[in-house]
Design an enzyme around this catalytic site. Structure first.
Site, PDB file in Angstrom:
ATOM      1  N   CYS A 177       0.827  -1.209   0.000  1.00 13.97           N
ATOM      2  CA  CYS A 177       0.000   0.000   0.000  1.00 13.97           C
ATOM      3  C   CYS A 177       0.863   1.261   0.000  1.00 13.97           C
ATOM      4  O   CYS A 177       0.636   2.180  -0.780  1.00 13.97           O
ATOM      5  CB  CYS A 177      -0.941  -0.011   1.206  1.00 13.97           C
ATOM      6  SG  CYS A 177      -2.000   1.435   1.256  1.00 13.97           S
ATOM      7  N   CYS A 188      -1.654   1.739  -2.992  1.00 15.10           N
ATOM      8  CA  CYS A 188      -2.628   2.811  -2.724  1.00 15.10           C
ATOM      9  C   CYS A 188      -2.027   4.209  -2.650  1.00 15.10           C
ATOM     10  O   CYS A 188      -2.567   5.146  -3.249  1.00 15.10           O
ATOM     11  CB  CYS A 188      -3.356   2.597  -1.398  1.00 15.10           C
ATOM     12  SG  CYS A 188      -3.338   0.951  -0.730  1.00 15.10           S
ATOM     13  N   LYS A 241      -0.220   5.466  -5.912  1.00 18.19           N
ATOM     14  CA  LYS A 241      -1.302   5.492  -6.925  1.00 18.19           C
ATOM     15  C   LYS A 241      -2.200   6.710  -6.719  1.00 18.19           C
ATOM     16  O   LYS A 241      -2.527   7.419  -7.662  1.00 18.19           O
ATOM     17  CB  LYS A 241      -2.102   4.185  -6.828  1.00 18.19           C
ATOM     18  CG  LYS A 241      -3.264   4.002  -7.789  1.00 18.19           C
ATOM     19  CD  LYS A 241      -4.548   4.627  -7.377  1.00 18.19           C
ATOM     20  CE  LYS A 241      -5.035   4.325  -6.002  1.00 18.19           C
ATOM     21  NZ  LYS A 241      -5.509   2.999  -5.755  1.00 18.19           N
ATOM     22  N   TYR A 297      -9.706  -3.183 -10.441  1.00 22.47           N
ATOM     23  CA  TYR A 297      -9.316  -1.923  -9.790  1.00 22.47           C
ATOM     24  C   TYR A 297      -8.123  -1.286 -10.496  1.00 22.47           C
ATOM     25  O   TYR A 297      -8.156  -0.128 -10.895  1.00 22.47           O
ATOM     26  CB  TYR A 297      -8.867  -2.193  -8.347  1.00 22.47           C
ATOM     27  CG  TYR A 297      -9.942  -2.466  -7.342  1.00 22.47           C
ATOM     28  CD1 TYR A 297     -10.385  -1.450  -6.500  1.00 22.47           C
ATOM     29  CD2 TYR A 297     -10.489  -3.734  -7.184  1.00 22.47           C
ATOM     30  CE1 TYR A 297     -11.345  -1.690  -5.531  1.00 22.47           C
ATOM     31  CE2 TYR A 297     -11.447  -3.981  -6.219  1.00 22.47           C
ATOM     32  CZ  TYR A 297     -11.871  -2.961  -5.397  1.00 22.47           C
ATOM     33  OH  TYR A 297     -12.811  -3.202  -4.446  1.00 22.47           O
ATOM     34  N   GLU A 307      -7.994   2.173 -12.688  1.00 26.70           N
ATOM     35  CA  GLU A 307      -7.350   3.338 -12.075  1.00 26.70           C
ATOM     36  C   GLU A 307      -6.220   3.852 -12.976  1.00 26.70           C
ATOM     37  O   GLU A 307      -6.120   5.045 -13.252  1.00 26.70           O
ATOM     38  CB  GLU A 307      -6.838   2.969 -10.683  1.00 26.70           C
ATOM     39  CG  GLU A 307      -8.008   2.716  -9.718  1.00 26.70           C
ATOM     40  CD  GLU A 307      -7.604   2.327  -8.315  1.00 26.70           C
ATOM     41  OE1 GLU A 307      -6.427   1.966  -8.104  1.00 26.70           O
ATOM     42  OE2 GLU A 307      -8.468   2.391  -7.414  1.00 26.70           O
ATOM     43  N   HIS A 324     -26.388  22.667   0.095  1.00 24.13           N
ATOM     44  CA  HIS A 324     -26.617  23.115  -1.273  1.00 24.13           C
ATOM     45  C   HIS A 324     -25.736  24.301  -1.611  1.00 24.13           C
ATOM     46  O   HIS A 324     -25.599  25.206  -0.790  1.00 24.13           O
ATOM     47  CB  HIS A 324     -28.099  23.490  -1.423  1.00 24.13           C
ATOM     48  CG  HIS A 324     -28.454  23.895  -2.809  1.00 24.13           C
ATOM     49  ND1 HIS A 324     -28.577  22.978  -3.836  1.00 24.13           N
ATOM     50  CD2 HIS A 324     -28.682  25.120  -3.345  1.00 24.13           C
ATOM     51  CE1 HIS A 324     -28.883  23.630  -4.946  1.00 24.13           C
ATOM     52  NE2 HIS A 324     -28.946  24.915  -4.687  1.00 24.13           N
ATOM     53  N   GLU A 379     -25.555  16.239  -1.862  1.00 26.07           N
ATOM     54  CA  GLU A 379     -26.960  16.438  -1.484  1.00 26.07           C
ATOM     55  C   GLU A 379     -27.886  15.465  -2.224  1.00 26.07           C
ATOM     56  O   GLU A 379     -28.998  15.197  -1.764  1.00 26.07           O
ATOM     57  CB  GLU A 379     -27.403  17.885  -1.724  1.00 26.07           C
ATOM     58  CG  GLU A 379     -27.488  18.305  -3.183  1.00 26.07           C
ATOM     59  CD  GLU A 379     -27.908  19.772  -3.361  1.00 26.07           C
ATOM     60  OE1 GLU A 379     -28.852  20.211  -2.688  1.00 26.07           O
ATOM     61  OE2 GLU A 379     -27.281  20.466  -4.181  1.00 26.07           O
TER      62      GLU A 379
HETATM   63  P1  NDP Z   1      -9.065  -7.323  -9.637  1.00 28.61           P
HETATM   64  O1  NDP Z   1      -9.366  -8.510  -8.853  1.00 28.61           O
HETATM   65  O2  NDP Z   1      -9.677  -6.026  -9.265  1.00 28.61           O
HETATM   66  O3  NDP Z   1      -9.458  -7.583 -11.146  1.00 28.61           O
HETATM   67  C1  NDP Z   1      -8.875  -8.637 -11.841  1.00 28.61           C
HETATM   68  C2  NDP Z   1      -9.213  -8.483 -13.298  1.00 28.61           C
HETATM   69  O4  NDP Z   1      -8.391  -9.369 -14.025  1.00 28.61           O
HETATM   70  C3  NDP Z   1     -10.649  -8.822 -13.610  1.00 28.61           C
HETATM   71  O5  NDP Z   1     -11.111  -7.934 -14.589  1.00 28.61           O
HETATM   72  C4  NDP Z   1     -10.576 -10.254 -14.130  1.00 28.61           C
HETATM   73  O6  NDP Z   1     -11.463 -10.487 -15.193  1.00 28.61           O
HETATM   74  C5  NDP Z   1      -9.182 -10.308 -14.725  1.00 28.61           C
HETATM   75  N1  NDP Z   1      -8.575 -11.618 -14.525  1.00 28.61           N
HETATM   76  C6  NDP Z   1      -8.563 -12.356 -13.408  1.00 28.61           C
HETATM   77  N2  NDP Z   1      -7.870 -13.503 -13.605  1.00 28.61           N
HETATM   78  C7  NDP Z   1      -7.440 -13.465 -14.866  1.00 28.61           C
HETATM   79  C8  NDP Z   1      -6.680 -14.351 -15.670  1.00 28.61           C
HETATM   80  N3  NDP Z   1      -6.217 -15.494 -15.177  1.00 28.61           N
HETATM   81  N4  NDP Z   1      -6.437 -13.995 -16.934  1.00 28.61           N
HETATM   82  C9  NDP Z   1      -6.895 -12.836 -17.423  1.00 28.61           C
HETATM   83  N5  NDP Z   1      -7.621 -11.970 -16.715  1.00 28.61           N
HETATM   84  C10 NDP Z   1      -7.885 -12.274 -15.462  1.00 28.61           C
HETATM   85  O7  NDP Z   1      -7.462  -7.244  -9.673  1.00 28.61           O
HETATM   86  P2  NDP Z   1      -6.418  -6.050  -9.735  1.00 28.61           P
HETATM   87  O8  NDP Z   1      -5.156  -6.679 -10.180  1.00 28.61           O
HETATM   88  O9  NDP Z   1      -6.955  -4.885 -10.481  1.00 28.61           O
HETATM   89  O10 NDP Z   1      -6.277  -5.651  -8.206  1.00 28.61           O
HETATM   90  C11 NDP Z   1      -5.890  -6.614  -7.244  1.00 28.61           C
HETATM   91  C12 NDP Z   1      -6.541  -6.351  -5.923  1.00 28.61           C
HETATM   92  O11 NDP Z   1      -5.922  -5.229  -5.301  1.00 28.61           O
HETATM   93  C13 NDP Z   1      -8.010  -5.984  -6.020  1.00 28.61           C
HETATM   94  O12 NDP Z   1      -8.821  -7.116  -5.969  1.00 28.61           O
HETATM   95  C14 NDP Z   1      -8.214  -5.097  -4.841  1.00 28.61           C
HETATM   96  O13 NDP Z   1      -8.647  -5.862  -3.757  1.00 28.61           O
HETATM   97  C15 NDP Z   1      -6.874  -4.478  -4.567  1.00 28.61           C
HETATM   98  N6  NDP Z   1      -6.845  -3.080  -5.025  1.00 28.61           N
HETATM   99  C16 NDP Z   1      -7.689  -2.194  -4.430  1.00 28.61           C
HETATM  100  C17 NDP Z   1      -7.712  -0.890  -4.826  1.00 28.61           C
HETATM  101  C18 NDP Z   1      -8.657   0.058  -4.185  1.00 28.61           C
HETATM  102  O14 NDP Z   1      -9.181  -0.248  -3.121  1.00 28.61           O
HETATM  103  N7  NDP Z   1      -8.960   1.216  -4.792  1.00 28.61           N
HETATM  104  C19 NDP Z   1      -6.834  -0.384  -5.879  1.00 28.61           C
HETATM  105  C20 NDP Z   1      -6.003  -1.414  -6.466  1.00 28.61           C
HETATM  106  C21 NDP Z   1      -6.009  -2.703  -6.050  1.00 28.61           C
HETATM  107  P3  NDP Z   1     -12.894 -11.156 -15.026  1.00 28.61           P
HETATM  108  O15 NDP Z   1     -13.855 -10.049 -14.868  1.00 28.61           O
HETATM  109  O16 NDP Z   1     -13.091 -11.898 -16.260  1.00 28.61           O
HETATM  110  O17 NDP Z   1     -12.801 -12.032 -13.810  1.00 28.61           O
END
Ligand code: NDP
Length: 450
Positions: free
Chosen positions: A43, A48, A51, A178, A182, A439, A444
């Site tokens: 983080c 976080c 980022k 995520y 982002e 407002h 709101e």
């Molecule tokens: P996410 O879990 O958010 O998303 C993963 C994405 O990758 C999905 O779109 C998924 O597609 C795809 N995916 C998953 N497995 C595969 C695969 N084997 N091959 C191809 N595509 C795949 O992961 P991130 O890496 O973006 O982030 C990791 C974690 O970090 C998040 O889950 C979150 O908990 C945390 N995070 C939180 C943030 C915040 O709070 N603002 C910011 C950044 C990270 P599909 O839809 O098809 O499953």
């Protein structure tokens, strides 16, 4: 004298580990922590915090673009990636120092090296030193998943993206979660040509899909490309340094300066001696723990992303704190995983708490009501920006208890945090209706749902 060197040995100096170490020490335990990289964890060092700083940097692009309509002449404004990158890294180093300082002030001994388990109460450091502890806490977090295709070594992950030598003219971001959304907003604002490529047809699957649809619509309108139902098959490195990315979607391969893979994060538990001493790991490598954070071995606990429960910093911190209170504070307690608010710092950001409309319908059938406010923020009206906000409230039963709130729009993460209190408090919509609006504001809309 204790038969062990320490009461607690924490492996991993991220959010969960640092909180657990500090609180355990204030409860009177003799504590040490090992971190092989930089104190602060994902983080603070490569997640976080840096980022969010990039997100702030990206906001200037929109504001400068619209400044003219607010009476400002900003001709000549230019973006300098390396300057922002280096300032952010300086601040990350400052925060790293603060984390180490906090632990030092709490009398936690720090080992800046890798630690592996050699027994239920024994740890071996990279230097060869062997240490014993009554309890061992695994808080080693997660690691970006590999691309899992030929040429995966040519892809960057969120670990490397903060250190780019220069701003990419074009970037393909694989994943639709995520991190992908982002960084799509960040690099688009900095002027890169951005493609988000996801294996399935949906992005941000866990979020309310009407809200997500708005993000995609607004992203497309500003020029972000979405290549969906496009599983990644191969990455080629070209002689000029660019990469060509191949997808199994019937379309042409795509070339860009950079490809970044953001397809989830895997627990960081490999080669730590865990399985060898009998700690149960699941298929993903996560340490299997109960609500009390205890693993299959009585003296070994785990918190945070290495347990693969909810991969969010504030959750890891709560788990670490609950562990310390339970084991050393005489206050055994667990944390709630219900109604965890979350945000995606996309452009604009999404924020959410409780059940999505689909989940609420699946759980409660027709016993729900959905309220929506689709509005154009006042700031956008004057600047001529077409982007709109969408807020949704989902209530259940005759009392109209609010069971879900979902938002997309400027500052939605700031606005939702306060409103989430009402959802955790299981308040009815009437309470929102009874609140006088501030407002003019975007917030709101929350108390004006009709
Ligand atoms: P996410 O879990 O958010 O998303 C993963 C994405 O990758 C999905 O779109 C998924 O597609 C795809 N995916 C998953 N497995 C595969 C695969 N084997 N091959 C191809 N595509 C795949 O992961 P991130 O890496 O973006 O982030 C990791 C974690 O970090 C998040 O889950 C979150 O908990 C945390 N995070 C939180 C943030 C915040 O709070 N603002 C910011 C950044 C990270 P599909 O839809 O098809 O499953």
């Amino acid at each position: 004298m204790s038969e062990f060197d320490y009461d607690l040995f924490v492996i991993g100096g991220g959010s969960g580990g640092v909180r657990a170490a500090r609180i355990s020490s204030t409860h009177g335990a003799k504590v040490a922590i090992a971190e092989e990289y930089r104190m602060g964890g994902t983080c603070v060092i490569r997640g976080c915090v840096p980022k969010k700083m990039l997100v702030y940097g990206a906001h200037f692009a929109e504001d400068l673009h619209e400044a003219d309509r607010y009476g400002w002449d900003i001709s000549g404004a230019e973006f300098n990636w390396t300057r922002l990158r280096d300032i952010i890294q300086d601040d990350v180093s400052r925060l790293e120092g603060l984390y180490a300082g906090t632990l030092g002030n709490a009398d936690v001994e720090i080992y800046k090296e890798r630690a592996v388990l050699t027994g239920p109460n024994e740890i071996k450091l990279a230097s060869g030193k062997v240490i014993t502890a009554k309890y061992i806490l695994i808080a080693t977090g997660g690691w970006p998943a590999n691309a899992g295709c030929p040429g995966e070594e040519h892809a960057l992950t969120s670990n490397e993206i903060f250190h780019l030598e220069e701003k990419p003219k074009s970037i393909i971001i694989v994943g639709g979660g995520y991190i992908a959304n982002e960084f799509a907003g960040i690099f688009h604002a900095f002027g890169s040509d951005v493609t988000v490529a996801n294996r399935s047809e949906k992005i941000l699957r866990p979020y309310d899909q009407e809200i997500v649809g708005k993000l995609q619509e607004m992203g497309e309108a500003k020029g972000i490309k979405y290549r969906l139902s496009a599983p990644l098959t191969k990455i080629d490195k070209n002689d000029d340094g660019t990469v060509t990315v191949h997808f199994d979607d019937g379309g042409e391969p795509q070339t860009a300066d950079v490809v970044m893979v953001a397809t989830g994060r895997v627990p960081n538990s490999a080669n730590m001696g865990l399985a060898e001493i009998g700690v149960e790991l699941d298929k993903s490598g996560a340490v299997v723990v109960g609500d009390d954070n205890k693993s299959s071995i009585d003296s070994v606990y785990a918190v945070g992303d290495v347990t693969n429960r909810v991969q969010l910093t504030p959750v890891a911190i709560r788990e670490g704190h609950a562990f310390a209170d339970s084991v050393f504070g005489g206050n055994p307690r667990t944390i709630s995983y219900e109604n965890i608010p979350s945000a995606v710092f996309s452009a604009p950001p999404i924020a959410s708490v409780g059940l999505t409309e689909d989940a609420a319908r699946a759980q409660h059938g027709d016993d729900i009501k959905v309220y929506k406010s689709d509005f154009r923020p006042m700031k956008n009206v004057l600047s001529g920006r077409e982007e709109r906000g969408l807020y949704k409230m989902i209530t259940q039963g005759p009392e109209e208890i609010v069971i879900g709130l979902h938002m997309i729009g400027p500052e939605s993460s700031e606005i939702l945090q306060g409103a989430a209190i009402a959802i955790v408090g299981k308040m009815p919509k009437q309470v929102f209706d009874d609140v006088v609006a501030i407002h003019p504001s975007m917030a709101e809309e929350l108390v004006l749902f009709k």
